[in-house]
Enzyme design. Structure first.
Site, PDB file in Angstrom:
ATOM      1  N   HIS A  37       0.836  -1.207   0.000  1.00  0.00           N
ATOM      2  CA  HIS A  37       0.000   0.000   0.000  1.00  0.00           C
ATOM      3  C   HIS A  37       0.873   1.260   0.000  1.00  0.00           C
ATOM      4  O   HIS A  37       0.584   2.228  -0.695  1.00  0.00           O
ATOM      5  CB  HIS A  37      -0.885   0.041   1.257  1.00  0.00           C
ATOM      6  CG  HIS A  37      -1.882  -1.069   1.365  1.00  0.00           C
ATOM      7  ND1 HIS A  37      -1.799  -2.047   2.324  1.00  0.00           N
ATOM      8  CD2 HIS A  37      -3.008  -1.343   0.647  1.00  0.00           C
ATOM      9  CE1 HIS A  37      -2.823  -2.878   2.203  1.00  0.00           C
ATOM     10  NE2 HIS A  37      -3.574  -2.478   1.189  1.00  0.00           N
ATOM     11  N   GLN A  61     -18.252  -6.224  -1.319  1.00  0.00           N
ATOM     12  CA  GLN A  61     -17.372  -7.068  -2.149  1.00  0.00           C
ATOM     13  C   GLN A  61     -17.016  -8.385  -1.474  1.00  0.00           C
ATOM     14  O   GLN A  61     -16.227  -9.161  -1.995  1.00  0.00           O
ATOM     15  CB  GLN A  61     -16.120  -6.301  -2.573  1.00  0.00           C
ATOM     16  CG  GLN A  61     -15.140  -5.990  -1.463  1.00  0.00           C
ATOM     17  CD  GLN A  61     -14.054  -5.034  -1.934  1.00  0.00           C
ATOM     18  OE1 GLN A  61     -14.308  -3.855  -2.159  1.00  0.00           O
ATOM     19  NE2 GLN A  61     -12.841  -5.544  -2.110  1.00  0.00           N
ATOM     20  N   GLU A 148      -1.016  -3.985  -9.154  1.00  0.00           N
ATOM     21  CA  GLU A 148      -1.160  -5.085 -10.115  1.00  0.00           C
ATOM     22  C   GLU A 148      -1.348  -6.418  -9.401  1.00  0.00           C
ATOM     23  O   GLU A 148      -1.696  -7.409 -10.037  1.00  0.00           O
ATOM     24  CB  GLU A 148       0.080  -5.142 -11.023  1.00  0.00           C
ATOM     25  CG  GLU A 148       0.157  -3.971 -11.974  1.00  0.00           C
ATOM     26  CD  GLU A 148       1.310  -4.055 -12.949  1.00  0.00           C
ATOM     27  OE1 GLU A 148       1.359  -3.235 -13.866  1.00  0.00           O
ATOM     28  OE2 GLU A 148       2.178  -4.942 -12.785  1.00  0.00           O
ATOM     29  N   ASP A 150      -3.750  -7.177  -7.714  1.00  0.00           N
ATOM     30  CA  ASP A 150      -5.148  -7.498  -8.027  1.00  0.00           C
ATOM     31  C   ASP A 150      -5.371  -7.189  -9.512  1.00  0.00           C
ATOM     32  O   ASP A 150      -6.021  -6.208  -9.865  1.00  0.00           O
ATOM     33  CB  ASP A 150      -6.072  -6.692  -7.111  1.00  0.00           C
ATOM     34  CG  ASP A 150      -5.836  -7.015  -5.654  1.00  0.00           C
ATOM     35  OD1 ASP A 150      -6.372  -8.009  -5.159  1.00  0.00           O
ATOM     36  OD2 ASP A 150      -5.057  -6.279  -4.993  1.00  0.00           O
ATOM     37  N   MET A 188       2.786  -9.354  -0.842  1.00  0.00           N
ATOM     38  CA  MET A 188       2.259  -8.788   0.406  1.00  0.00           C
ATOM     39  C   MET A 188       0.740  -8.672   0.306  1.00  0.00           C
ATOM     40  O   MET A 188       0.210  -8.316  -0.744  1.00  0.00           O
ATOM     41  CB  MET A 188       2.867  -7.416   0.657  1.00  0.00           C
ATOM     42  CG  MET A 188       4.302  -7.491   1.060  1.00  0.00           C
ATOM     43  SD  MET A 188       4.899  -5.891   1.619  1.00  0.00           S
ATOM     44  CE  MET A 188       6.595  -6.341   1.960  1.00  0.00           C
ATOM     45  N   ARG A 191      -4.200 -10.182   4.027  1.00  0.00           N
ATOM     46  CA  ARG A 191      -4.682 -11.505   4.442  1.00  0.00           C
ATOM     47  C   ARG A 191      -3.545 -12.442   4.862  1.00  0.00           C
ATOM     48  O   ARG A 191      -3.812 -13.490   5.451  1.00  0.00           O
ATOM     49  CB  ARG A 191      -5.501 -12.158   3.326  1.00  0.00           C
ATOM     50  CG  ARG A 191      -6.860 -11.485   3.125  1.00  0.00           C
ATOM     51  CD  ARG A 191      -7.765 -12.258   2.193  1.00  0.00           C
ATOM     52  NE  ARG A 191      -9.135 -11.783   2.248  1.00  0.00           N
ATOM     53  CZ  ARG A 191      -9.686 -10.939   1.377  1.00  0.00           C
ATOM     54  NH1 ARG A 191      -8.984 -10.463   0.362  1.00  0.00           N
ATOM     55  NH2 ARG A 191     -10.944 -10.547   1.514  1.00  0.00           N
TER      56      ARG A 191
HETATM   57  P1  AMP Z   1      -6.597  -3.727  -0.435  1.00  0.00           P
HETATM   58  O1  AMP Z   1      -6.404  -2.892   0.779  1.00  0.00           O
HETATM   59  O2  AMP Z   1      -6.092  -5.115  -0.302  1.00  0.00           O
HETATM   60  O3  AMP Z   1      -7.984  -3.619  -1.009  1.00  0.00           O
HETATM   61  O4  AMP Z   1      -5.653  -3.099  -1.550  1.00  0.00           O
HETATM   62  C1  AMP Z   1      -5.646  -1.723  -1.815  1.00  0.00           C
HETATM   63  C2  AMP Z   1      -4.743  -1.483  -3.012  1.00  0.00           C
HETATM   64  O5  AMP Z   1      -3.429  -1.945  -2.701  1.00  0.00           O
HETATM   65  C3  AMP Z   1      -5.182  -2.246  -4.260  1.00  0.00           C
HETATM   66  O6  AMP Z   1      -4.983  -1.412  -5.399  1.00  0.00           O
HETATM   67  C4  AMP Z   1      -4.256  -3.437  -4.260  1.00  0.00           C
HETATM   68  O7  AMP Z   1      -4.040  -3.971  -5.548  1.00  0.00           O
HETATM   69  C5  AMP Z   1      -2.982  -2.801  -3.728  1.00  0.00           C
HETATM   70  N1  AMP Z   1      -2.083  -3.818  -3.175  1.00  0.00           N
HETATM   71  C6  AMP Z   1      -2.381  -4.781  -2.271  1.00  0.00           C
HETATM   72  N2  AMP Z   1      -1.313  -5.573  -2.048  1.00  0.00           N
HETATM   73  C7  AMP Z   1      -0.307  -5.092  -2.838  1.00  0.00           C
HETATM   74  C8  AMP Z   1       1.044  -5.489  -3.071  1.00  0.00           C
HETATM   75  N3  AMP Z   1       1.589  -6.522  -2.458  1.00  0.00           N
HETATM   76  N4  AMP Z   1       1.777  -4.763  -3.954  1.00  0.00           N
HETATM   77  C9  AMP Z   1       1.220  -3.703  -4.598  1.00  0.00           C
HETATM   78  N5  AMP Z   1      -0.048  -3.279  -4.423  1.00  0.00           N
HETATM   79  C10 AMP Z   1      -0.804  -3.968  -3.561  1.00  0.00           C
END
Ligand code: AMP
Length: 297
Positions: A37, A61, A148, A150, A188, A191
């Site tokens: 993040h 979601q 990327e 996701d 990373m 979860r």
């Molecule tokens: P989340 O909080 O998991 O919904 O993710 C928020 C944003 O962080 C989304 O755009 C994810 O794709 C991105 N994200 C999550 N994990 C990573 C990672 N390991 N590397 C880069 N971006 C990430």
């Protein structure tokens, strides 16, 4: 950093920035922040004058039997990390601010949202599209940065942004940033903290086996056999099930049975215990320009 939980206050704050001619960068998250993040935050700071980060664990979601209640929440720590990183506004709305009583609107992106995670998590991408559309309308950013990690989510958001004019194709941008990984290669993820020590150790088989599979496919191995072997090796390494292991066109996510001249992606979702991990990597990277440095649209 200004922490905001009411839409009127957000609009006033972002309006002031816009009036001063500041370009606004936006990073939507569900919190439980990690270095992945924070890399998105730094990218937003590079591409914009001021940065808004949202933290919202979006109930729409999550499926009925998924981890909405268990999803890690650590607002105080997240807020401190964002403040220290120089973020300007933290947008942290409550559920009833995002979904007022009687909320009845849904957004469904056809095509890219249908296979892969869309097939194993019915309704997931409708929830993602709905909340990201709302967040874009609330923040009205000039640019936004997504991970990327996701990959399918990024494809869904880009399609929606273009279809619903959420960004201007000429000036505004949706950036995709390469996945940030742990030293052993595991992507990373908020979860990952569900994993106990043994599971965490086994989880590194996911990126390792994906790399081995990509190496094989790039050197002419049959795609079908390689994907079958990948599934088997993950199960042998301690994964409990594999939702999918697919070679797909990197843009439209249609499954591929062989490499052709277009950029391809290996995408996997697998469970270790009850924790579902996803990962994706470029295949034939030398032929797919720009992938290593993230993508922009
Ligand atoms: P989340 O909080 O998991 O919904 O993710 C928020 C944003 O962080 C989304 O755009 C994810 O794709 C991105 N994200 C999550 N994990 C990573 C990672 N390991 N590397 C880069 N971006 C990430």
């Amino acid at each position: 950093m200004q922490t905001v939980s009411k839409l009127e206050v957000l609009r006033t704050a972002t309006g002031k920035l816009r009036n001063k001619g500041e370009m606004i960068g936006f990073v939507p998250t569900m919190g439980a922040l990690h270095d992945g993040h924070m890399a998105l935050v730094r990218a937003a700071q590079e591409h914009a004058d001021k940065v808004v980060v949202s933290i919202f664990v979006n109930p729409t979601q999550f499926g009925p039997n998924e981890d909405l209640d268990a999803y890690p929440r650590q607002m105080e720590r997240d807020s401190q990390m964002l403040d220290e990183a120089g973020v300007d506004i933290l947008w942290a709305p409550a559920v009833d601010v995002m979904y007022p009583q009687g909320f009845s609107t849904s957004i469904h992106v056809t095509g890219v949202s249908e296979g892969l995670c869309g097939a194993s998590r019915p309704g997931h991408f409708d929830g993602v599209a709905g909340v990201v559309c709302k967040l874009f309308n609330q923040v009205q950013p000039d640019i936004a940065v997504f991970g990327e990690k996701d990959w399918q989510q990024l494809a869904v958001i880009r399609r929606m942004a273009r279809d619903l004019d959420l960004t201007l194709p000429t000036a505004d941008r949706i950036y995709g940033l390469p996945t940030i990984r742990e030293p052993d290669g595991l992507a990373m993820s908020s979860r990952n903290r569900y994993l106990d020590d043994a599971m965490r150790k086994n989880a590194s088989a996911l990126p390792a086996q994906m790399l081995a599979t990509i190496h094989g496919i790039e050197n002419g191995a049959s795609v079908a056999h390689s994907l079958e072997n990948l599934q088997k090796s993950l199960l042998q390494a301690g994964f409990s099930s594999v939702d999918y292991a697919v070679l797909a066109d990197a843009q439209n996510l249609e499954p591929l049975t062989m490499l052709d001249s277009k950029p391809a992606r290996l995408l996997v979702a697998a469970r270790i215990g009850t924790t579902r991990l996803i990962d994706n990597m470029a295949v034939g990277e030398t032929r797919s320009s720009g992938q290593a440095h993230g993508s922009q649209e």
